[in-house]
Write a protein that holds these residues in place. Structure first.
Motif, mmCIF file in Angstrom:
data_model
loop_
_atom_site.group_PDB
_atom_site.id
_atom_site.type_symbol
_atom_site.label_atom_id
_atom_site.label_comp_id
_atom_site.label_asym_id
_atom_site.label_seq_id
_atom_site.Cartn_x
_atom_site.Cartn_y
_atom_site.Cartn_z
ATOM 1 N N GLN A 45 32.673 44.935 45.417
ATOM 2 C CA GLN A 45 32.480 43.635 44.804
ATOM 3 C C GLN A 45 31.362 43.741 43.769
ATOM 4 N N ASN A 46 31.395 42.818 42.840
ATOM 5 C CA ASN A 46 30.488 42.786 41.689
ATOM 6 C C ASN A 46 30.855 43.843 40.648
ATOM 7 N N GLY A 47 31.904 44.690 40.972
ATOM 8 C CA GLY A 47 32.506 45.530 39.937
ATOM 9 C C GLY A 47 31.628 46.614 39.380
ATOM 10 N N PRO A 48 31.549 47.762 40.041
ATOM 11 C CA PRO A 48 30.804 48.878 39.442
ATOM 12 C C PRO A 48 31.556 49.445 38.244
ATOM 13 N N ILE A 49 30.807 50.023 37.363
ATOM 14 C CA ILE A 49 31.425 50.647 36.196
ATOM 15 C C ILE A 49 31.772 52.091 36.487
ATOM 16 N N THR A 50 31.062 52.745 37.410
ATOM 17 C CA THR A 50 31.314 54.135 37.774
ATOM 18 C C THR A 50 31.902 54.182 39.177
ATOM 19 N N VAL A 51 33.084 54.841 39.316
ATOM 20 C CA VAL A 51 33.758 54.962 40.607
ATOM 21 C C VAL A 51 33.559 56.397 41.086
ATOM 22 N N LYS A 52 32.983 56.531 42.315
ATOM 23 C CA LYS A 52 32.706 57.861 42.854
ATOM 24 C C LYS A 52 33.541 58.192 44.081
ATOM 25 N N ASP A 53 34.157 57.198 44.697
ATOM 26 C CA ASP A 53 34.941 57.421 45.916
ATOM 27 C C ASP A 53 36.338 57.925 45.547
ATOM 28 N N ILE A 54 36.403 59.165 45.055
ATOM 29 C CA ILE A 54 37.663 59.737 44.588
ATOM 30 C C ILE A 54 37.766 61.174 45.073
ATOM 31 N N PHE A 55 39.000 61.738 45.002
ATOM 32 C CA PHE A 55 39.259 63.123 45.361
ATOM 33 C C PHE A 55 39.677 63.900 44.110
ATOM 34 N N GLU A 56 39.187 65.115 44.008
ATOM 35 C CA GLU A 56 39.487 65.939 42.842
ATOM 36 C C GLU A 56 40.987 66.226 42.765
ATOM 37 N N GLY A 57 41.556 66.070 41.589
ATOM 38 C CA GLY A 57 42.979 66.330 41.357
ATOM 39 C C GLY A 57 43.887 65.160 41.657
ATOM 40 N N ALA A 58 43.374 64.094 42.308
ATOM 41 C CA ALA A 58 44.208 62.925 42.604
ATOM 42 C C ALA A 58 44.308 62.030 41.367
ATOM 43 N N GLU A 59 45.415 61.228 41.314
ATOM 44 C CA GLU A 59 45.698 60.341 40.173
ATOM 45 C C GLU A 59 45.491 58.897 40.613
ATOM 46 N N TYR A 60 44.744 58.127 39.817
ATOM 47 C CA TYR A 60 44.369 56.769 40.200
ATOM 48 C C TYR A 60 44.703 55.797 39.070
ATOM 49 N N ARG A 61 44.915 54.505 39.492
ATOM 50 C CA ARG A 61 44.984 53.371 38.566
ATOM 51 C C ARG A 61 43.981 52.325 39.028
ATOM 52 N N PHE A 62 43.463 51.530 38.087
ATOM 53 C CA PHE A 62 42.432 50.539 38.402
ATOM 54 C C PHE A 62 42.819 49.196 37.800
ATOM 55 N N ARG A 63 42.412 48.112 38.494
ATOM 56 C CA ARG A 63 42.550 46.757 37.966
ATOM 57 C C ARG A 63 41.325 45.957 38.374
ATOM 58 N N VAL A 64 41.073 44.840 37.657
ATOM 59 C CA VAL A 64 39.868 44.051 37.878
ATOM 60 C C VAL A 64 40.213 42.575 37.796
ATOM 61 N N SER A 65 39.531 41.755 38.642
ATOM 62 C CA SER A 65 39.702 40.296 38.623
ATOM 63 C C SER A 65 38.340 39.641 38.539
ATOM 64 N N ALA A 66 38.290 38.501 37.817
ATOM 65 C CA ALA A 66 37.020 37.777 37.626
ATOM 66 C C ALA A 66 36.794 36.784 38.772
ATOM 67 N N ILE A 67 35.534 36.495 39.058
ATOM 68 C CA ILE A 67 35.150 35.586 40.151
ATOM 69 C C ILE A 67 34.274 34.491 39.572
ATOM 70 N N ASN A 68 34.631 33.189 39.888
ATOM 71 C CA ASN A 68 33.752 32.064 39.561
ATOM 72 C C ASN A 68 33.533 31.222 40.815
ATOM 73 N N LEU A 69 33.086 29.979 40.650
ATOM 74 C CA LEU A 69 32.771 29.153 41.814
ATOM 75 C C LEU A 69 34.013 28.830 42.630
ATOM 76 N N SER A 70 35.219 28.807 41.993
ATOM 77 C CA SER A 70 36.443 28.496 42.725
ATOM 78 C C SER A 70 36.957 29.702 43.478
ATOM 79 N N GLY A 71 36.542 30.905 43.101
ATOM 80 C CA GLY A 71 37.010 32.109 43.763
ATOM 81 C C GLY A 71 37.470 33.144 42.749
ATOM 82 N N ALA A 72 38.215 34.144 43.247
ATOM 83 C CA ALA A 72 38.711 35.226 42.393
ATOM 84 C C ALA A 72 40.007 34.803 41.704
ATOM 85 N N GLY A 73 40.081 35.127 40.429
ATOM 86 C CA GLY A 73 41.274 34.793 39.670
ATOM 87 C C GLY A 73 42.343 35.880 39.749
ATOM 88 N N GLU A 74 43.346 35.770 38.842
ATOM 89 C CA GLU A 74 44.423 36.747 38.814
ATOM 90 C C GLU A 74 43.885 38.096 38.366
#
Length: 1197
Positions: A757-786
């Motif tokens: 949560q709060n969205g880090p810019i650097t991701v370290k929890d990964i394995f060498e040689g594995a393939e990843y995709r990432f997505r992000v959602s914004a949070i305001n007072l009502s909650g997390a959006g799409e």
């Protein structure tokens, strides 16, 4: 409601209908900036109609035809050419039945523009002298047509050549006028001479031509070809451009070339420039072969001084420009002369401004080698002040036909009479005129004396002013005026003065007429609701019979279930029942009789509820306390304006819909009564005076949630961490964005795990040689959006350097559609070029500048086969090595590659190809020849050394050729030879095809017994023997002893056969069959033959005596074989002396073999020896001569 305002376009022939009274700012109704042109095409060719339209918003273009549908996309195809901004209708393989009137419609919401165009289809027939209406024309940039070849000079005592050219192109009615202009009065002799000259010209053409077929075949080189058969192959073929001879040769690289292949002539221009545009023609010797014709020639014109004169002609084929001339001087556009050309290049007009007396004379319109002529007559202005020359009849202020058809008995145009100056004579007689009922008509004539009086007659009855006419005398002019013409005024009128008379006919016409008040009421739109009836009623008057036709949207209405038409002599009524919204449109009535036609137009408007509003719904605001969205108005308002929109709302997860009320005619809505974090769905309905439409439903709209951020971007990737970045959402949901949730997904799984949560810019929890995709959602007072769109997949690994170029790139094999490549892996240079992990293969056609990648994903093998190439096309080919560090430099070939197999001399693949085919008449002949050759060879077939006939179909491919005759005939028999030829060599193969049929049986069989123990069969030949040289006969027999049929003879090519070994006492049966390559015919049977039992026979020699020569002192043996019943008596003779009782000879007779033995021959035994055999039925004899050779003793001393 919708109005229909008719407007005319600036382009002639285009009608615009505007649907609104006032156009909004920046909007416009459709119009044609260039309309389609009338097209003449040959049957089997392609036809194109091209149109350019304008309007805002851009109009949609549709096409229709009068006599059929255009739904078949294989026949009709439409497209929009963005480069040329043209809407194109293409008709493939034009048929005769597609000749029709076509319409092009350009429509948007503010109006519609329509124009008509005609497609003329020429039947594919050939004429032997001159194909009328066909032409050869290059119109590259401009066309300057001058007169074709100067006319020869007139020789003394001969006819002026200019006069001949005028008469050959003029109608017969103008012959007399043209001859008078040239001073010729003996018309009968001259007409005979003209007919003789026409015949000579036709004979001249027939001497050099047997057949000509021309056709335009445009190509990028500017060329045309035509087929022409010459009677004399040595005839000189001349080529002209705009009437001027141009040099040419048969070298294709020269500027102008004319190449001949058989009967085909191909004319081409290398590197065409503007100066090459023009009208090209072909002549054989001095004979005109190809030309264009006048559909409508120019006509004579009469004008007054200072007025304009107009000459106009219509051509059979489009031409950019023709030549206008007066006498021998050409006329150019500008100043006194105005030359205009219609858009379709068919109509050409010459306007002569401010005519003076010097402008009188003959004018010519010259199109290539054909011309049309007419004369201009200019009258003095003072002579026109009283009466208009050539237009004495005036109808309602407009002149009649002015052809001077009235009869005049006097001088001038009248009959011959005494030309005494003291008598009244006509300067101008009466002329026939046409007038409409209710219009004014005038008949006038002019005498040579102002003091002469005259009288008017109607159908021979004297006329006075008491009968409703006005009789006016104005000096020498006498005028009869009828103010209001009636049908009774249709008569022959005559004016007489001092024994002279002139007659003319007044034709009173009664075309259809409409009452203005009734017409005004008819033109008002008829507005009805859906399901109601619509009626139109229009009274009319005019001469009977009347033809009444009703139309809706230009389609004729005929009586049907919902169409009722009632017509009387004075009124017509149309009734449309149960009208639907789609019936809205133009309603037209056409009233026609022999004198004219009149039309009236109204409009039907059917009111209905509107269609549903148009989506998609666009969300303009999604905040904590409000939601705003907008939509598009309905496509069809139902014929009346949309007044309100009805809005309904449903909270997602509940079943209840709440009515939020009606809003005015605006296309957006803002809902302020929402709860943060909730999702809502809305329905929108349109409402007009006729009802409420169906609803348009939105998707789920969140209230207060932030929108999705942009997709994350990978800033950098290593084996232990990946750095990401993204942009905040445009829609914050009405409150401040508090943070972001970042999620990751490992390729191959469906699970998204929260990284932090709060969205880090650097991701370290990964394995060498594995393939990843990432997505992000914004949070305001009502909650997390799409969540955002996922980023592209990234592999956790350290960066690499791109690889180098591949090594040893080569072609391993090729074909017409494939190309196989192989290469060696590039070398690895540490720190500069890393190892290659895959390869891309790219190709580029030689005429293109863009490279196309053959494999979407890298291949790991060092070989690849490129598929889908075009045969004989040239390509550039290259290979690029790649790894996840990027692509290396491409490696290609020095030269382009042609898609073809390695060169191979043609050879036939089937070793056991048949050289003979026998086919039954009427069956299909199919000959398949398989071969291999590279490059693609030229394939030709001939039959018995001549080209194949049209009914033989040849289908060629790169691997074989097929000869097909669907229904064979005996005339198809022959030797067919195929020749396969390419740049390497050629090969030929012949196959003999025999087309025959089951043979018909021979005629009756007759039996003859000429020799005992034999029987001779004779029969009439089979009817097929004359047309089948392969027919022969077979004879079979059967006797009463064995009772089985056996072949007695075969392959008999005559009509007679003798059967031997006929046994007495047995019955014999014979059959004769006709036989050919198809088999046997039904048999022809003989009568029964039987030989009676009779064993007696006269004596005869089976083997006669044979000549002998014996040496002296040796024995001699002579023998013979005899037969006979009863057994014959045998007697031997030496020099006619019987030897039967002579003991010096040993004579025997054993079983018919008779022998004579002489133990030691001596010279006395020389002579003739004879055997005579006898019984009661006769005798026979056989003789020889015995020669004794003396014995010679040798001395051995």
């Amino acid at each position: 409601y919708i109005v229909a305002i008719k407007k005319r376009s600036r382009v002639p022939g285009v009608m615009i209908t505007q649907f609104v009274e006032r156009l909004p700012a920046g909007k416009s109704a459709p119009d044609f900036s260039r309309k389609p042109m009338t097209t003449n095409v040959q049957e089997g060719k392609k036809a194109f109609f091209k149109a350019m339209v304008s309007g805002e918003p851009p109009p949609a273009v549709t096409w229709t035809r009068n006599k059929g549908e255009m739904d078949d996309q294989e026949k009709y195809s439409t497209r929009y050419d963005k480069r040329a901004q043209e809407h194109v209708l293409e008709i493939v393989n034009v048929k005769l039945e597609q000749a029709d009137n076509y319409k092009c419609f350009a429509t948007n919401e503010y109006g519609q523009a329509v124009c008509a165009v005609t497609l003329n289809v020429n039947y594919q027939s050939f004429k032997t002298i001159k194909p009328k209406g066909r032409y050869l024309l290059f119109s590259l940039f401009r066309t300057v047509a001058t007169r074709k070849k100067q006319l020869p000079q007139q020789k003394e005592g001969e006819i002026d050549p200019k006069l001949l050219e005028l008469l050959l192109s003029a109608p017969k009615k103008d012959y007399e006028r043209i001859c008078l202009e040239f001073g010729i009065t003996d018309f009968r002799w001259f007409l005979k001479k003209l007919k003789q000259i026409k015949k000579e010209r036709e004979d001249e053409q027939s001497k050099v031509l047997t057949e000509i077929i021309n056709d335009l075949k445009p190509s990028g080189r500017a060329e045309f070809s035509f087929d022409m058969k010459l009677r004399d192959p040595n005839s000189e073929v001349n080529l002209y451009k705009d009437g001027t001879s141009i040099p040419y040769d048969d070298d294709k690289n020269s500027k102008h070339s004319l190449q001949k292949t058989g009967i085909n002539y191909l004319f081409s221009i290398k590197d065409p420039q503007r100066e090459d545009a023009g009208f090209y023609q072909v002549d054989v010797e001095e004979t005109n072969v190809l030309t264009t014709d006048f559909q409508a020639k120019i006509k004579n014109s009469k004008v007054t001084e200072n007025e304009d004169a107009v000459f106009q002609c219509v051509l059979s084929t489009p031409l950019n420009k023709i030549t206008w001339s007066k006498e021998d001087a050409s006329l150019e556009h500008g100043g006194k002369y105005e030359i205009t050309i219609s858009e379709d290049k068919l109509t050409h007009t010459l306007r002569i401004k401010d005519c003076q007396m010097a402008d009188k004379g003959a004018y010519y319109a010259i199109a290539g080698i054909t011309s049309s002529s007419a004369s201009l007559n200019v009258q003095e202005k003072d002579a026109q002040e009283k009466v208009e020359d050539g237009k004495e009849g005036r109808v309602g202020g407009e002149g009649g036909d002015g052809n001077g058809e009235g009869i005049c008995d006097g001088s001038g145009k009248g009959n011959d009479g005494d030309k005494n100056d003291e008598d009244a004579q006509f300067v101008r007689g009466l002329s026939d005129i046409n007038a409409k009922v209710g219009d004014r008509a005038e008949l006038s004539c002019k005498l040579n004396s102002e003091t002469s009086e005259g009288r008017w007659y109607k159908n021979g009855k004297l006329l006075t002013e008491e009968e409703g006419v006005k009789i006016i005398k104005d000096g020498a002019c006498h005028i009869l005026m009828i103010e209001c013409c009636k049908k009774d005024d249709n008569a022959v009128y005559r004016f007489e003065a001092e024994g002279r008379k002139s007659e003319a006919t007044l034709n009173v016409q009664d075309p259809p007429r409409l009452d203005p008040d009734a017409l005004g009421e008819f033109t008002n739109p008829v507005i009805v609701r859906v399901g109601d009836n619509a009626e139109w009623k229009l009274p009319f008057s005019g001469g009977a019979p009347m033809n009444i036709q009703w139309y809706k949207n230009d389609d004729e209405l005929l009586p049907a279930v919902n169409v009722k038409i009632d017509t009387s002599d004075t009124e017509s009524q149309l009734r449309l029942t149960k009208c639907q919204r789609k019936d809205t449109g133009e309603v037209k009535i056409k009233i026609k009789n022999e004198f004219g036609v009149i039309e009236a137009v109204s409009r039907l408007i059917v009111l209905d509820k509107p269609t549903l509003p148009q989506g998609p719904v666009e969300i303009t605001e999604s905040a904590v306390t409000s939601v705003e969205f907008k939509w598009k108005p309905p496509k069809d308002s139902g014929g009346c304006p949309v007044t309100n929109y009805i809005i309904e709302r449903q909270q997602v997860g509940r079943n209840k819909w709440s009515n939020l009320g009606e809003i005015p005619f605006i296309h957006s809505y803002k809902d302020t009564d929402v709860d943060p974090g909730r999702r809502y769905c809305y329905r929108i309905r349109a409402k007009n005076a006729e009802g409420i439409s169906d609803y348009l439903q939105t998707g789920d709209i969140p209230a207060g949630y932030p929108g999705p951020p942009t997709a994350p971007k990978v800033a950098s990737a290593f084996k232990d961490c990946i750095n990401l970045s993204w942009c905040p959402p445009c829609d914050t949901g009405g409150t401040k964005v508090m943070g972001y949730n970042l999620e990751k997904n490992k390729t191959g799984t469906n699970y998204w795990s929260l990284v932090n949560q709060n969205g880090p810019i650097t991701v370290k929890d990964i394995f060498e040689g594995a393939e990843y995709r990432f997505r992000v959602s914004a949070i305001n007072l009502s909650g997390a959006g799409e969540p955002s769109i996922p980023c592209e997949a990234v592999i956790a690994r350290d960066p690499k350097k791109p690889p180098g170029k591949v090594i040893d790139l080569k072609i391993t094999s090729s074909s017409y559609t494939t190309l196989s490549l192989a290469w060696t892996k590039p070398k690895e240079v540490k720190g500069v070029e890393d190892e290659a992990q895959g390869y891309y293969v790219e190709i580029r056609p030689i005429e293109s500048l863009e490279w196309t990648r053959c494999n979407a994903t890298p291949i790991r093998l060092t070989s690849y086969t490129v598929l889908g190439l075009k045969a004989m096309a040239a390509y550039w080919v290259r290979v690029i090595a790649t790894n996840y560090g990027g692509n290396g430099d491409p490696q290609g070939f020095d030269n382009y590659i042609i898609a073809m197999p390695p060169p191979v001399r043609p050879r036939f693949k089937d070793r056991n190809m048949k050289t003979l085919m026998v086919v039954k008449s009427g069956n299909t002949i199919r000959v398949n020849i398989n071969f291999e050759a590279s490059p693609m060879p030229d394939i030709s077939w001939i039959k018995d050394g001549i080209p194949l006939l049209k009914h033989v179909t040849i289908t060629n491919s790169d691997r074989g050729s097929q000869l097909l005759i669907p229904t064979s005939e005996r005339s198809d028999s022959g030797i067919y030879m195929i020749t396969v030829k390419n740049i390497v060599g050629q090969e030929s193969f012949s196959v003999e095809i025999r087309v025959t049929d089951d043979p018909k049986p021979p005629g009756p069989v007759e039996l003859e017994e000429n020799i005992p123990g034999t029987v001779t069969l004779c029969w009439a030949p089979s009817p097929d023997e004359k047309r089948d040289d392969r027919i022969h006969y077979m004879v079979s027999k059967r006797d009463s002893f064995k009772r089985t049929w056996r072949t007695a003879a075969d392959n008999l090519f005559n009509n007679k056969f003798t059967v031997v070994n006929i046994m007495p006492g047995r019955e014999y049966y014979f059959r004769v069959f006709a036989k050919n390559d198809m088999g046997l015919s039904p048999p022809s049977e003989s009568p029964v033959f039987m030989k009676a039992l009779n064993f007696e026979s006269p004596p005869s020699f089976i083997i006669p005596l044979k000549r002998r020569t014996a040496p002296e002192g040796y024995e001699c043996y002579m023998s013979c074989a005899v037969k006979g019943d009863p057994g014959p008596r045998v007697t031997w003779y030496h020099n006619n002396i019987s030897l039967n009782t002579n003991t010096n000879y040993h004579i025997t007779n054993v079983c018919g073999v008779c022998s004579l033995l002489i133990l030691r021959v001596a010279p006395k035994d020389n002579g003739e020896y004879k055997v005579i055999i006898e019984n009661k039925l006769g005798s026979a004899e056989s003789s020889i001569t015995l020669n004794i050779e003396p014995c010679i003793l040798e001395n051995n001393y």
